[in-house]
Design a protein around this motif. Structure first.
Motif, PDB file in Angstrom:
ATOM      1  N   LEU A  84      85.263  37.836  24.585  1.00 31.71           N
ATOM      2  CA  LEU A  84      86.289  38.920  25.298  1.00 31.71           C
ATOM      3  C   LEU A  84      86.956  39.117  25.919  1.00 31.71           C
ATOM      4  O   LEU A  84      86.359  38.669  27.069  1.00 31.71           O
ATOM      5  CB  LEU A  84      85.780  40.164  24.873  1.00 31.71           C
ATOM      6  N   CYS A 101      89.302  40.521  29.599  1.00 30.54           N
ATOM      7  CA  CYS A 101      90.181  42.293  29.812  1.00 30.54           C
ATOM      8  C   CYS A 101      90.685  41.735  31.262  1.00 30.54           C
ATOM      9  O   CYS A 101      90.415  41.962  32.489  1.00 30.54           O
ATOM     10  CB  CYS A 101      88.904  43.256  29.967  1.00 30.54           C
ATOM     11  N   PRO A 114      91.116  45.100  25.143  1.00 29.94           N
ATOM     12  CA  PRO A 114      89.936  43.950  25.467  1.00 29.94           C
ATOM     13  C   PRO A 114      90.789  42.166  24.335  1.00 29.94           C
ATOM     14  O   PRO A 114      91.332  42.887  23.355  1.00 29.94           O
ATOM     15  CB  PRO A 114      88.787  43.496  25.098  1.00 29.94           C
ATOM     16  N   LEU A 129      76.198  42.492  26.964  1.00 30.98           N
ATOM     17  CA  LEU A 129      77.449  42.681  27.566  1.00 30.98           C
ATOM     18  C   LEU A 129      77.720  41.154  28.724  1.00 30.98           C
ATOM     19  O   LEU A 129      76.790  42.183  29.478  1.00 30.98           O
ATOM     20  CB  LEU A 129      78.000  43.300  27.688  1.00 30.98           C
ATOM     21  N   VAL A 157      81.765  43.137  33.216  1.00 27.50           N
ATOM     22  CA  VAL A 157      81.462  44.471  32.571  1.00 27.50           C
ATOM     23  C   VAL A 157      81.138  45.590  32.869  1.00 27.50           C
ATOM     24  O   VAL A 157      82.004  46.393  32.350  1.00 27.50           O
ATOM     25  CB  VAL A 157      80.201  43.638  32.054  1.00 27.50           C
ATOM     26  N   LEU A 207      85.149  47.849  26.647  1.00 25.92           N
ATOM     27  CA  LEU A 207      84.466  46.558  26.277  1.00 25.92           C
ATOM     28  C   LEU A 207      83.416  46.684  25.490  1.00 25.92           C
ATOM     29  O   LEU A 207      83.419  46.254  23.991  1.00 25.92           O
ATOM     30  CB  LEU A 207      84.149  45.447  27.192  1.00 25.92           C
ATOM     31  N   ALA A 241      83.693  44.795  21.679  1.00 25.73           N
ATOM     32  CA  ALA A 241      82.322  44.276  20.960  1.00 25.73           C
ATOM     33  C   ALA A 241      81.843  45.356  19.826  1.00 25.73           C
ATOM     34  O   ALA A 241      81.425  44.713  18.634  1.00 25.73           O
ATOM     35  CB  ALA A 241      81.752  43.991  22.073  1.00 25.73           C
TER      36      ALA A 241
END
Length: 155
Positions: A11, A13, A20, A44, A58, A65, A69
């Motif tokens: 992912l 961002c 994301p 993560l 993160v 996120l 996810a």
């Protein structure tokens, strides 16, 4: 107990408040699911560990996120985000437990502590002590993807 299903997804961002984008380097989300037990864990990993994160970390983007996810990797198993253990592995190699304080202020980070006194807090050993074989398999997947050794499909 049945074997855990391990899934992963990259992912990206661009900033902490942007949703994301899937399948681009930034953060690697690795999920471990034991469907029969209704148990899910989400790791993560900041891909800065492998020089592959030009976006938000993160820590800064966890509010965007973690739900994304979870939706992509765990949501289909019927396990709620609130029932999923979420751990961050930052660029320096430290593991933090991501917690929702229930105060409307979003998610927070707390050092992951080892069950044994001899295990260093925030360490790989603390993560494996807290997550067992599933966590070990999740770390193996994260490291293989990060190093470009994983040829499997994302998702």
């Amino acid at each position: 107990m049945s074997q855990a299903l391990i899934r992963h997804l990259r992912l990206f961002c661009a900033s902490p408040n942007v949703p994301p984008v899937r399948q681009q380097d930034g953060v690697l989300a690795v999920a471990g699911v034991l469907e029969r037990a209704g148990l899910a864990r989400l790791l993560l990993v900041d891909m800065e560990r492998w020089g592959r994160n030009p976006g938000a970390s993160v820590t800064n983007a966890v509010d965007q996120l973690a739900p994304a996810a979870h939706r992509y990797l765990i949501g289909g198993f019927g396990i709620a985000l609130a029932d999923t253990q979420i751990v961050e592995l930052d660029g320096s190699g430290a593991f933090d437990l991501v917690c929702g304080l229930g105060d409307g202020c979003g998610l927070s980070h707390r050092p992951l502590c080892g069950a044994d006194r001899g295990v260093r807090h925030r360490s790989r050993e603390a993560f494996i002590a807290a997550t067992g074989a599933m966590g070990h398999a999740m770390l193996q997947r994260a490291e293989a993807v990060g190093k470009g050794e994983w040829a499997g499909v994302e998702g």
